[in-house]
Design a protein around this motif. Structure first.
Motif, PDB file in Angstrom:
ATOM      1  N   THR A  67       0.843  -1.244   0.013  1.00 31.43           N
ATOM      2  CA  THR A  67       0.017   0.063  -0.237  1.00 31.43           C
ATOM      3  C   THR A  67       0.785   1.160  -0.018  1.00 31.43           C
ATOM      4  OG1 THR A  67      -0.055  -0.043   2.471  1.00 31.43           O
ATOM      5  CG2 THR A  67      -1.917  -1.145   1.163  1.00 31.43           C
ATOM      6  N   VAL A  68       0.310   2.100  -0.540  1.00 27.71           N
ATOM      7  CA  VAL A  68       1.256   3.765  -0.769  1.00 27.71           C
ATOM      8  C   VAL A  68       0.112   4.621  -0.418  1.00 27.71           C
ATOM      9  CG1 VAL A  68       2.406   4.973  -2.539  1.00 27.71           C
ATOM     10  CG2 VAL A  68       2.494   2.621  -2.625  1.00 27.71           C
ATOM     11  N   ALA A  69       0.704   5.373   0.687  1.00 27.14           N
ATOM     12  CA  ALA A  69      -0.159   6.552   1.117  1.00 27.14           C
ATOM     13  C   ALA A  69       0.697   7.457   1.623  1.00 27.14           C
ATOM     14  CB  ALA A  69      -1.107   6.057   2.092  1.00 27.14           C
ATOM     15  N   ASP A  70       0.387   8.836   1.198  1.00 29.61           N
ATOM     16  CA  ASP A  70       0.904  10.115   1.808  1.00 29.61           C
ATOM     17  C   ASP A  70       2.710   9.851   1.806  1.00 29.61           C
ATOM     18  OD1 ASP A  70       0.942  12.612   2.554  1.00 29.61           O
ATOM     19  OD2 ASP A  70       0.851  12.121   4.777  1.00 29.61           O
ATOM     20  N   ARG A  71       3.084   9.467   2.993  1.00 26.86           N
ATOM     21  CA  ARG A  71       4.514   9.413   3.332  1.00 26.86           C
ATOM     22  C   ARG A  71       4.955   7.876   3.657  1.00 26.86           C
ATOM     23  NH1 ARG A  71       5.165  11.962   7.720  1.00 26.86           N
ATOM     24  NH2 ARG A  71       7.362  11.318   7.896  1.00 26.86           N
ATOM     25  N   VAL A  72       3.938   7.014   3.543  1.00 31.12           N
ATOM     26  CA  VAL A  72       4.288   5.608   4.048  1.00 31.12           C
ATOM     27  C   VAL A  72       4.161   4.593   2.773  1.00 31.12           C
ATOM     28  CG1 VAL A  72       3.901   3.939   5.637  1.00 31.12           C
ATOM     29  CG2 VAL A  72       3.917   6.356   6.228  1.00 31.12           C
ATOM     30  N   MET A  73       5.063   3.550   2.877  1.00 35.72           N
ATOM     31  CA  MET A  73       4.657   2.410   1.888  1.00 35.72           C
ATOM     32  C   MET A  73       4.670   1.400   2.961  1.00 35.72           C
ATOM     33  SD  MET A  73       6.521   2.556  -1.690  1.00 35.72           S
ATOM     34  CE  MET A  73       8.242   2.758  -1.148  1.00 35.72           C
ATOM     35  N   THR A  74       3.801   0.273   2.812  1.00 38.68           N
ATOM     36  CA  THR A  74       3.576  -0.763   3.995  1.00 38.68           C
ATOM     37  C   THR A  74       3.434  -2.142   3.017  1.00 38.68           C
ATOM     38  OG1 THR A  74       2.406   0.710   5.196  1.00 38.68           O
ATOM     39  CG2 THR A  74       2.248  -1.407   5.887  1.00 38.68           C
ATOM     40  N   GLU A  90       9.575  -3.675   7.584  1.00 36.69           N
ATOM     41  CA  GLU A  90       9.201  -2.688   8.165  1.00 36.69           C
ATOM     42  C   GLU A  90       8.684  -1.750   7.242  1.00 36.69           C
ATOM     43  OE1 GLU A  90      11.272   0.941  11.002  1.00 36.69           O
ATOM     44  OE2 GLU A  90      11.897  -1.030  11.175  1.00 36.69           O
ATOM     45  N   ALA A  91       7.773  -0.912   7.639  1.00 38.44           N
ATOM     46  CA  ALA A  91       7.085  -0.006   6.511  1.00 38.44           C
ATOM     47  C   ALA A  91       8.172   0.841   6.332  1.00 38.44           C
ATOM     48  CB  ALA A  91       5.908   0.659   7.196  1.00 38.44           C
ATOM     49  N   PHE A  92       8.010   1.695   5.129  1.00 38.06           N
ATOM     50  CA  PHE A  92       9.122   2.605   4.678  1.00 38.06           C
ATOM     51  C   PHE A  92       8.491   3.940   4.682  1.00 38.06           C
ATOM     52  CE2 PHE A  92      11.195   5.352   1.353  1.00 38.06           C
ATOM     53  CZ  PHE A  92      12.481   5.082   1.704  1.00 38.06           C
ATOM     54  N   LYS A  93       9.183   4.867   5.387  1.00 31.24           N
ATOM     55  CA  LYS A  93       8.607   6.344   5.598  1.00 31.24           C
ATOM     56  C   LYS A  93       9.544   7.421   5.021  1.00 31.24           C
ATOM     57  CE  LYS A  93       6.474   4.796   9.690  1.00 31.24           C
ATOM     58  NZ  LYS A  93       6.907   4.417  11.060  1.00 31.24           N
ATOM     59  N   LEU A  94       8.896   8.178   4.068  1.00 34.63           N
ATOM     60  CA  LEU A  94       9.812   9.427   3.762  1.00 34.63           C
ATOM     61  C   LEU A  94       9.754  10.674   4.583  1.00 34.63           C
ATOM     62  CD1 LEU A  94       8.194   9.443   0.205  1.00 34.63           C
ATOM     63  CD2 LEU A  94      10.595   9.079   0.794  1.00 34.63           C
ATOM     64  N   PRO A  95      10.759  11.418   4.614  1.00 31.11           N
ATOM     65  CA  PRO A  95      10.724  12.665   5.296  1.00 31.11           C
ATOM     66  C   PRO A  95       9.608  13.462   5.152  1.00 31.11           C
ATOM     67  CG  PRO A  95      12.916  12.400   4.208  1.00 31.11           C
ATOM     68  CD  PRO A  95      11.823  11.577   3.661  1.00 31.11           C
ATOM     69  N   GLU A  96       9.339  14.469   6.119  1.00 34.37           N
ATOM     70  CA  GLU A  96       8.095  15.225   6.045  1.00 34.37           C
ATOM     71  C   GLU A  96       7.749  16.080   4.581  1.00 34.37           C
ATOM     72  OE1 GLU A  96       5.761  16.037   8.495  1.00 34.37           O
ATOM     73  OE2 GLU A  96       6.672  14.602   9.628  1.00 34.37           O
ATOM     74  N   ASN A  97       8.806  16.583   4.155  1.00 35.43           N
ATOM     75  CA  ASN A  97       8.728  17.391   2.916  1.00 35.43           C
ATOM     76  C   ASN A  97       8.593  16.511   1.452  1.00 35.43           C
ATOM     77  OD1 ASN A  97      11.509  16.484   2.798  1.00 35.43           O
ATOM     78  ND2 ASN A  97      11.943  18.239   1.509  1.00 35.43           N
ATOM     79  N   ILE A  98       8.566  15.212   1.506  1.00 35.00           N
ATOM     80  CA  ILE A  98       8.542  14.535   0.266  1.00 35.00           C
ATOM     81  C   ILE A  98       7.272  13.536   0.816  1.00 35.00           C
ATOM     82  CG2 ILE A  98       9.493  12.646  -0.855  1.00 35.00           C
ATOM     83  CD1 ILE A  98      12.052  13.813  -0.234  1.00 35.00           C
ATOM     84  N   THR A 110     -13.545  -6.265   5.219  1.00 35.20           N
ATOM     85  CA  THR A 110     -12.645  -6.369   6.163  1.00 35.20           C
ATOM     86  C   THR A 110     -12.301  -4.974   6.738  1.00 35.20           C
ATOM     87  OG1 THR A 110     -10.686  -6.117   4.769  1.00 35.20           O
ATOM     88  CG2 THR A 110     -11.512  -8.491   5.157  1.00 35.20           C
ATOM     89  N   ASN A 111     -12.664  -3.942   6.212  1.00 31.39           N
ATOM     90  CA  ASN A 111     -12.132  -2.699   6.591  1.00 31.39           C
ATOM     91  C   ASN A 111     -10.435  -2.380   6.732  1.00 31.39           C
ATOM     92  OD1 ASN A 111     -12.888   0.009   7.108  1.00 31.39           O
ATOM     93  ND2 ASN A 111     -13.129  -0.274   9.195  1.00 31.39           N
ATOM     94  N   LYS A 112      -9.842  -3.196   5.943  1.00 34.83           N
ATOM     95  CA  LYS A 112      -8.244  -3.151   5.956  1.00 34.83           C
ATOM     96  C   LYS A 112      -7.907  -2.459   4.657  1.00 34.83           C
ATOM     97  CE  LYS A 112      -7.349  -6.860   9.028  1.00 34.83           C
ATOM     98  NZ  LYS A 112      -6.617  -8.055   9.260  1.00 34.83           N
ATOM     99  N   PRO A 113      -6.610  -1.748   4.789  1.00 37.23           N
ATOM    100  CA  PRO A 113      -6.061  -1.394   3.442  1.00 37.23           C
ATOM    101  C   PRO A 113      -5.991  -2.600   2.216  1.00 37.23           C
ATOM    102  CG  PRO A 113      -4.828  -0.721   5.316  1.00 37.23           C
ATOM    103  CD  PRO A 113      -5.899  -1.643   5.626  1.00 37.23           C
ATOM    104  N   LYS A 114      -6.263  -2.208   1.081  1.00 36.50           N
ATOM    105  CA  LYS A 114      -5.987  -3.133  -0.147  1.00 36.50           C
ATOM    106  C   LYS A 114      -4.604  -2.694  -0.745  1.00 36.50           C
ATOM    107  CE  LYS A 114     -10.578  -3.888  -2.463  1.00 36.50           C
ATOM    108  NZ  LYS A 114     -11.092  -3.412  -3.430  1.00 36.50           N
ATOM    109  N   PRO A 115      -3.865  -3.671  -1.186  1.00 36.75           N
ATOM    110  CA  PRO A 115      -2.679  -3.318  -1.770  1.00 36.75           C
ATOM    111  C   PRO A 115      -2.736  -2.542  -3.219  1.00 36.75           C
ATOM    112  CG  PRO A 115      -2.425  -5.554  -0.984  1.00 36.75           C
ATOM    113  CD  PRO A 115      -4.056  -5.072  -0.909  1.00 36.75           C
ATOM    114  N   HIS A 116      -2.039  -1.588  -3.508  1.00 38.31           N
ATOM    115  CA  HIS A 116      -2.046  -0.875  -4.523  1.00 38.31           C
ATOM    116  C   HIS A 116      -1.650  -1.779  -5.751  1.00 38.31           C
ATOM    117  CE1 HIS A 116      -2.261   2.785  -2.107  1.00 38.31           C
ATOM    118  NE2 HIS A 116      -3.009   3.318  -3.250  1.00 38.31           N
TER     119      HIS A 116
END
Length: 156
Positions: A67-74, A90-98, A110-116
């Motif tokens: 899943t890809v959202a805002d600043r995090v890939m999980t 571990e989820a990959f997180k980008l810095p604040e400005n990216i 399931t109310n869970k995120p679906k993978p992109h």
């Protein structure tokens, strides 16, 4: 006659102004390149993280999703009935400005995120959707269109 000079001459002030202007322009050019290098480094780290998830899918013989959202890939792994968030990667997180320019899609049942997209043990990726990464000045895409590993495409 004894003259004492107080203050600076016009020439001295102009020389000091020119030296200061050169120092400021040099510093600002270096700062701009540093920000561009940080952006490129974050894009490359995202690419390496995705390659790691793809390799994990091949080595474990399991389907993996991202899943890809805002600043995090999980990363998620398919359990046979549902997507479970990976405890191994571990989820990959980008810095604040990216940020990633994607929104999370939630499974209504399931109310869970679906993978992109899903990474199969064969190396195939479905759908082969590009991931767009951007900051205020630059944009890059991670694309799988022609290979089994993500390729970086930069644009301004």
């Amino acid at each position: 006659m004894n003259k004492t000079q107080t203050g600076f001459t016009l020439i001295e002030i102009l020389v000091a102004t020119v030296i200061l202007a050169i120092m400021i322009s040099t510093a600002s050019l270096g700062f701009g390149r540093g920000a561009q290098q940080r952006f490129s480094s974050n894009v490359e780290q995202s690419q390496q993280w995705l390659q790691h998830v793809s390799t994990e899918a091949i080595l474990t013989g399991s389907m993996w999703g991202v899943t890809v959202a805002d600043r995090v890939m999980t990363a998620y792994v398919w359990s046979g009935q549902e997507w479970l968030e990976s405890a191994d990667i571990e989820a990959f997180k980008l810095p604040e400005n990216i940020r990633y320019n994607h929104t999370v899609v939630v499974d209504n049942d399931t109310n869970k995120p679906k993978p992109h997209f899903t990474l199969f043990p064969t190396g195939q990726i479905m759908p082969a959707e590009d991931i767009v990464i951007s900051n205020d000045d630059e944009q890059a895409r991670l694309s799988w269109q022609d290979s089994f590993s993500p390729q970086v495409i930069y644009s301004q």
